[in-house]
Design an enzyme around this catalytic site. Structure first.
Site, short mmCIF file in Angstrom:
data_model
loop_
_atom_site.label_atom_id
_atom_site.label_comp_id
_atom_site.label_asym_id
_atom_site.label_seq_id
_atom_site.Cartn_x
_atom_site.Cartn_y
_atom_site.Cartn_z
N GLY A 96 0.85 -0.99 0.00
CA GLY A 96 -0.39 -0.08 -0.02
C GLY A 96 0.98 0.61 -0.38
O GLY A 96 1.87 1.03 -0.48
N SER A 127 5.43 -5.16 -0.75
CA SER A 127 5.90 -3.63 -1.09
C SER A 127 6.38 -3.14 0.03
O SER A 127 6.77 -3.39 0.25
CB SER A 127 5.23 -4.06 -1.95
OG SER A 127 4.87 -2.61 -2.34
N ALA A 128 5.18 -2.13 0.10
CA ALA A 128 5.44 -0.96 1.43
C ALA A 128 5.79 -2.36 2.66
O ALA A 128 6.83 -1.90 3.97
CB ALA A 128 3.87 -0.20 1.98
N HIS A 161 9.25 -3.12 -6.67
CA HIS A 161 8.37 -3.07 -7.81
C HIS A 161 9.51 -1.85 -9.04
O HIS A 161 9.51 -1.23 -9.02
CB HIS A 161 6.94 -2.24 -7.92
CG HIS A 161 6.40 -2.27 -6.69
ND1 HIS A 161 5.77 -3.34 -7.07
CD2 HIS A 161 5.79 -1.93 -5.26
CE1 HIS A 161 3.92 -4.07 -6.13
NE2 HIS A 161 4.55 -2.78 -5.39
N GLU A 207 9.13 -7.72 -9.93
CA GLU A 207 8.44 -7.60 -9.56
C GLU A 207 8.51 -9.35 -9.77
O GLU A 207 8.80 -9.59 -10.91
CB GLU A 207 7.20 -7.48 -10.13
CG GLU A 207 6.33 -6.10 -9.45
CD GLU A 207 5.88 -5.20 -10.13
OE1 GLU A 207 5.43 -5.45 -11.33
OE2 GLU A 207 5.83 -4.35 -9.82
#
Lengths: 235, 235
Positions: free
Chosen positions: B90, B122-123, B159, B194
Site C-alpha cells: 500500500g 511491497s511497503a 517494484h 516484481e
C-alpha cells in the site's frame, strides 16, 4: 501584483531546458536582467554550482544572468533583494529540507506576494502548493515538515502521467497515488502534464500550454480541464 | 532462527494476489494456522477490515486464517503472541506512520529476531530495510521518522522498474532516484523486480524467484545479480 509561473517540467521531450517557455520567461522577468536561482533540489545529486551553470545557459538566450542563492552570505537578504526568483527541479525532499534549514520559506512567500516574479519547474513547482505531499520524488532525506509555500490554494502533481494501458507493472498508477492522498487530505490536486504551466497574476490563476490537466477533488471522480481554464474554482 | 520473506510485490502481472508465492508461504508458515496481518498500508485507502478480508482469501488456499492487528486491543501483545506476521503493501508513509503511532516497530523487530516467521510485500518489504528512504510511494502523510526495521543491512526498492527506452516522459527514472539517494546516504539498495523476493534464514540472505536484481552501492556503478545469489556481500 503577484506574478508566478508554475511549470510541470523544465524540459519537454526532444527539447532543450526551458526552451518551450523562453518567450514567456522573457516577458515574465522583463523588469530584471538578473534572476536569483535556487538550486537546492540538486537533480541527480549535482552541486549547487554545477546546477546554476547549467541553468545560466537558457537564461542567457533571453539576455538574463543567473546567480545561485548559495553564493550569497545571507539567503534571506538575497531573496528580499531579488528582482526575479527561479526554483529548479530535482528532488523535492532535498529542496524542502534545505529551504527549512535556511529558514527561507517565509522569505520567498513574502517576496512573491509583494510582486517579485517567480518561476518554478517540477520540484520548484511542487513547493508552490499547500504541501509537498503530492510530489513524485523519492524521500531520500527527511525534511522537518511537508508544508510548503501555499502560493496557490491546492496541491501540485508535476510530470503528471496517465496510466499506461499496456504496462505489466503492478506498482501504483499516479491516479491511485493521488486517490490515496485523498484518504488523508482534502485539498484539490492538479495533475500538470509536461508542457503545461499555471500562470498566476494577482489573484487570477490560469492553466497555460496546449494540454489538458487532470483535477482531483476530494470525494469526486477525477476529471479533465482544458488549456486556458481559469483555476479560480479550485479555491 | 530468523525466517523472513521480503517480496517485491504481492501480485505479479496476470496473477492473483500471492499465488506465485503460495507454495513458499505454506512452508514459511508451517508452524501456525493463523497469521497476524498488518493492514496499515491501506492500498487505495481501503479500510483495515476490507484489506484483511481481501488477504484472507489467498491464505485460505493454504489452510491459514488471517487476523488483522487492528482487531486486537493491544497490538504489542498481538505481535508478541503471533506465530506468523504478514505486512501487506500500500503506502509506505501511511504504514510507517501507523507503526510509529502504535509504537510497534521494536515489537516486530524483537518477534522476528526471536524466530516468528515474517512476510512482507511491497511497503511491508520496504520496512525490512534500514530506512524507508527508497520507497516509490507518494508522501501522503508525514511519519515521525523514515527509520524502519533494519532486518537486513541495506535498503529495499520494491517494484523495481527498468528505464523504458521508448518513454517520452521526463520525470526521473528509478535508477536516477536511487543515485540521488546515494548523494545523501551510503547504505546499499537492492532493486527487487516484481516476482523476486529475499529469503532470510538466520544470518543467510538469498535472492529468490527467477529474475535478476539490480544492486546500487555507494560510489559504484549499479550492477545485476542473478537469482539464488547470496546477499551476504551487502553486509
Amino acid at each position: 501584483m503577484r506574478s508566478i509561473i508554475i511549470a510541470s517540467t523544465s524540459t519537454i521531450h526532444g527539447g532543450q531546458p526551458l526552451d518551450y517557455l523562453l518567450d514567456e520567461l522573457e516577458n515574465h522577468f522583463k523588469t530584471t536582467d538578473e534572476v536569483l536561482f535556487i538550486p537546492y533540489a540538486r537533480p541527480g545529486g549535482i552541486s549547487h554550482d554545477e546546477y546554476t551553470t547549467r541553468v545560466a545557459e537558457p537564461f542567457g538566450k533571453i539576455g538574463k544572468s543567473v546567480k545561485g542563492i548559495h553564493s550569497f552570505d545571507n539567503p534571506k537578504k538575497a531573496i528580499a533583494e531579488a528582482k526575479g526568483i527561479f526554483t529548479g527541479g530535482g528532488n523535492t525532499f532535498v529542496l524542502v529540507n534545505q529551504l527549512y534549514k535556511n529558514d527561507i520559506l517565509s522569505s520567498i512567500k513574502e517576496a512573491v506576494n509583494n510582486g517579485t516574479p517567480y518561476l518554478g519547474t517540477s520540484a520548484g513547482s511542487n513547493i508552490c502548493g499547500l504541501t509537498m505531499n503530492t510530489t513524485n520524488d523519492m524521500p531520500i532525506v527527511y525534511p522537518p515538515s511537508f508544508k510548503t509555500l501555499g502560493l496557490v490554494p491546492f496541491n501540485i502533481n508535476p510530470h503528471y502521467l496517465d496510466p499506461d494501458p499496456k504496462s505489466t507493472h503492478m506498482g501504483e498508477t499516479r491516479e491511485t497515488r493521488i486517490k490515496e492522498f485523498h484518504a488523508y487530505n482534502t485539498q484539490p490536486v492538479i495533475g500538470l502534464r509536461e508542457g503545461s504551466w499555471i500562470e498566476v497574476k494577482g489573484d487570477s490563476m490560469v492553466l497555460k500550454g496546449n494540454l489538458d490537466s487532470r483535477i482531483f477533488e476530494f470525494g469526486k471522480d477525477p476529471y479533465e480541464i482544458s488549456a486556458n481554464s481559469d483555476l479560480e474554482f479550485l479555491k
